[in-house]
Motif scaffolding. Structure first.
Motif, PDB file in Angstrom:
ATOM      1  N   GLY A 271       0.761  -1.295  -0.075  1.00 30.26           N
ATOM      2  CA  GLY A 271      -0.103  -0.043   0.111  1.00 30.26           C
ATOM      3  C   GLY A 271       0.985   1.337   0.160  1.00 30.26           C
ATOM      4  O   GLY A 271       2.009   1.135  -0.291  1.00 30.26           O
ATOM      5  N   LEU A 272       0.046   2.410   0.188  1.00 26.54           N
ATOM      6  CA  LEU A 272       1.009   3.777   0.400  1.00 26.54           C
ATOM      7  C   LEU A 272       0.930   4.318   1.567  1.00 26.54           C
ATOM      8  O   LEU A 272      -0.207   4.159   2.402  1.00 26.54           O
ATOM      9  CB  LEU A 272       0.128   4.495  -0.530  1.00 26.54           C
ATOM     10  N   PRO A 273       2.026   4.925   1.973  1.00 24.50           N
ATOM     11  CA  PRO A 273       2.150   5.899   3.274  1.00 24.50           C
ATOM     12  C   PRO A 273       0.826   6.972   3.164  1.00 24.50           C
ATOM     13  O   PRO A 273       0.684   7.401   1.993  1.00 24.50           O
ATOM     14  CB  PRO A 273       3.349   6.203   3.483  1.00 24.50           C
TER      15      PRO A 273
ATOM     16  N   GLY B 172      14.403   1.069 -13.099  1.00 18.15           N
ATOM     17  CA  GLY B 172      14.618   1.575 -11.570  1.00 18.15           C
ATOM     18  C   GLY B 172      14.020   0.338 -10.691  1.00 18.15           C
ATOM     19  O   GLY B 172      13.538  -0.527 -10.706  1.00 18.15           O
ATOM     20  N   TYR B 173      14.451   0.675  -9.483  1.00 21.19           N
ATOM     21  CA  TYR B 173      14.193   0.038  -8.205  1.00 21.19           C
ATOM     22  C   TYR B 173      12.941   0.404  -7.664  1.00 21.19           C
ATOM     23  O   TYR B 173      12.375   1.606  -7.487  1.00 21.19           O
ATOM     24  CB  TYR B 173      15.194   0.136  -7.200  1.00 21.19           C
ATOM     25  N   LEU B 174      12.209  -0.411  -6.863  1.00 22.51           N
ATOM     26  CA  LEU B 174      11.196   0.023  -5.809  1.00 22.51           C
ATOM     27  C   LEU B 174      11.814   0.086  -4.527  1.00 22.51           C
ATOM     28  O   LEU B 174      12.316  -1.050  -4.347  1.00 22.51           O
ATOM     29  CB  LEU B 174       9.995  -0.942  -5.912  1.00 22.51           C
ATOM     30  N   LEU B 175      11.473   1.004  -3.476  1.00 20.91           N
ATOM     31  CA  LEU B 175      11.885   0.860  -2.382  1.00 20.91           C
ATOM     32  C   LEU B 175      10.480   0.659  -1.168  1.00 20.91           C
ATOM     33  O   LEU B 175       9.634   1.585  -1.450  1.00 20.91           O
ATOM     34  CB  LEU B 175      12.434   2.302  -1.714  1.00 20.91           C
ATOM     35  N   LEU B 176      10.577  -0.644  -0.732  1.00 16.82           N
ATOM     36  CA  LEU B 176       9.369  -0.852   0.241  1.00 16.82           C
ATOM     37  C   LEU B 176       9.793  -0.952   1.470  1.00 16.82           C
ATOM     38  O   LEU B 176      10.868  -1.280   1.961  1.00 16.82           O
ATOM     39  CB  LEU B 176       8.872  -2.306  -0.303  1.00 16.82           C
ATOM     40  N   TRP B 177       8.595  -0.538   2.570  1.00 14.93           N
ATOM     41  CA  TRP B 177       9.045  -0.477   4.090  1.00 14.93           C
ATOM     42  C   TRP B 177       8.114  -1.531   4.556  1.00 14.93           C
ATOM     43  O   TRP B 177       6.831  -1.228   4.307  1.00 14.93           O
ATOM     44  CB  TRP B 177       8.961   1.038   4.445  1.00 14.93           C
ATOM     45  N   ARG B 178       8.636  -2.370   5.456  1.00 15.11           N
ATOM     46  CA  ARG B 178       7.778  -3.187   6.198  1.00 15.11           C
ATOM     47  C   ARG B 178       7.176  -2.302   7.385  1.00 15.11           C
ATOM     48  O   ARG B 178       7.762  -1.771   8.112  1.00 15.11           O
ATOM     49  CB  ARG B 178       8.618  -4.372   6.991  1.00 15.11           C
ATOM     50  N   ASN B 179       5.759  -2.345   7.184  1.00 15.72           N
ATOM     51  CA  ASN B 179       5.160  -1.517   8.211  1.00 15.72           C
ATOM     52  C   ASN B 179       4.280  -2.273   9.205  1.00 15.72           C
ATOM     53  O   ASN B 179       3.681  -3.333   9.112  1.00 15.72           O
ATOM     54  CB  ASN B 179       3.992  -0.885   7.588  1.00 15.72           C
TER      55      ASN B 179
ATOM     56  N   LEU C 143       3.559  -4.051   3.549  1.00 19.60           N
ATOM     57  CA  LEU C 143       4.680  -3.268   2.912  1.00 19.60           C
ATOM     58  C   LEU C 143       4.112  -1.919   2.393  1.00 19.60           C
ATOM     59  O   LEU C 143       3.194  -1.937   1.653  1.00 19.60           O
ATOM     60  CB  LEU C 143       5.074  -4.174   1.706  1.00 19.60           C
ATOM     61  N   LEU C 144       4.788  -0.848   2.634  1.00 20.73           N
ATOM     62  CA  LEU C 144       4.574   0.418   1.800  1.00 20.73           C
ATOM     63  C   LEU C 144       5.446   0.853   1.041  1.00 20.73           C
ATOM     64  O   LEU C 144       6.885   0.852   1.212  1.00 20.73           O
ATOM     65  CB  LEU C 144       4.359   1.533   3.296  1.00 20.73           C
ATOM     66  N   ILE C 145       5.066   1.367  -0.264  1.00 21.61           N
ATOM     67  CA  ILE C 145       5.828   1.850  -1.126  1.00 21.61           C
ATOM     68  C   ILE C 145       6.532   3.260  -0.839  1.00 21.61           C
ATOM     69  O   ILE C 145       5.703   4.236  -0.769  1.00 21.61           O
ATOM     70  CB  ILE C 145       5.266   1.696  -2.621  1.00 21.61           C
ATOM     71  N   VAL C 146       7.783   3.165  -0.889  1.00 23.69           N
ATOM     72  CA  VAL C 146       8.262   4.471  -0.594  1.00 23.69           C
ATOM     73  C   VAL C 146       8.751   5.208  -1.650  1.00 23.69           C
ATOM     74  O   VAL C 146       8.680   6.551  -1.752  1.00 23.69           O
ATOM     75  CB  VAL C 146       9.461   4.570   0.668  1.00 23.69           C
ATOM     76  N   ASP C 147       9.495   4.539  -2.392  1.00 24.43           N
ATOM     77  CA  ASP C 147       9.864   5.104  -3.702  1.00 24.43           C
ATOM     78  C   ASP C 147       9.370   3.953  -4.887  1.00 24.43           C
ATOM     79  O   ASP C 147       9.819   2.841  -4.835  1.00 24.43           O
ATOM     80  CB  ASP C 147      11.341   5.227  -3.927  1.00 24.43           C
ATOM     81  N   GLY C 148       8.713   4.447  -5.879  1.00 29.41           N
ATOM     82  CA  GLY C 148       8.383   3.891  -7.230  1.00 29.41           C
ATOM     83  C   GLY C 148       7.046   3.787  -7.143  1.00 29.41           C
ATOM     84  O   GLY C 148       6.449   2.848  -7.950  1.00 29.41           O
ATOM     85  N   GLN C 149       6.189   4.554  -6.332  1.00 31.85           N
ATOM     86  CA  GLN C 149       4.865   4.695  -6.414  1.00 31.85           C
ATOM     87  C   GLN C 149       4.050   4.763  -7.815  1.00 31.85           C
ATOM     88  O   GLN C 149       3.264   4.114  -8.264  1.00 31.85           O
ATOM     89  CB  GLN C 149       4.127   5.607  -5.428  1.00 31.85           C
ATOM     90  N   GLN C 150       4.750   5.687  -8.590  1.00 31.71           N
ATOM     91  CA  GLN C 150       3.815   6.042  -9.895  1.00 31.71           C
ATOM     92  C   GLN C 150       4.285   4.872 -10.893  1.00 31.71           C
ATOM     93  O   GLN C 150       3.103   4.411 -11.604  1.00 31.71           O
ATOM     94  CB  GLN C 150       4.668   7.233 -10.477  1.00 31.71           C
ATOM     95  N   ARG C 151       5.328   4.053 -10.772  1.00 31.88           N
ATOM     96  CA  ARG C 151       5.714   2.978 -11.538  1.00 31.88           C
ATOM     97  C   ARG C 151       4.664   1.763 -11.224  1.00 31.88           C
ATOM     98  O   ARG C 151       4.213   1.129 -12.036  1.00 31.88           O
ATOM     99  CB  ARG C 151       7.219   2.811 -11.476  1.00 31.88           C
TER     100      ARG C 151
END
Length: 110
Positions: free
Chosen positions: A26-28, A55-62, A82-90
């Protein structure tokens, strides 16, 4: 010795779309809505088709379910782990095209 605070994982495109579909990714709350125009989404798929790096995706365990929101306008089966920190648009582009589910756009409309 310092503790590792990240790890690299290799999810397939199918895995990522499935995780978003279920609600596991999901999204923060602080993330803006989806802003890419259709041409930008098309260019992403064109780059992938041609084998270019996207590119890479950066996910954060929430651990905080209430500080997140779902990707897409359909109901989810579980809260995001998991929250998408970088790469949301992709990631949102990939999910929307491959699943056919509308997403919340920059005017906060689906």
């Amino acid at each position: 010795m310092s503790k590792t605070v990240f790890k690299q994982v290799n999810y397939t495109l199918g895995d990522l779309v499935s995780y978003v579909e279920l609600g596991e990714v999901g999204l923060p709350d602080i993330h803006r809505p989806f802003i890419w125009k259709n041409a930008k989404v098309r260019d992403l798929f064109d780059s992938m088709y041609r084998g270019y790096p996207v590119g890479y995706l950066l996910l954060w365990r929430n651990a905080y379910e209430e500080d997140s929101k779902a990707i897409g306008t359909n109901g989810k089966q579980m809260p995001p782990r998991l929250l998408i920190v970088d790469g949301q648009q992709r990631l949102t582009s990939l999910y929307a095209v491959l699943s056919g589910i509308p997403v919340v756009r920059d005017n906060y409309d689906a």
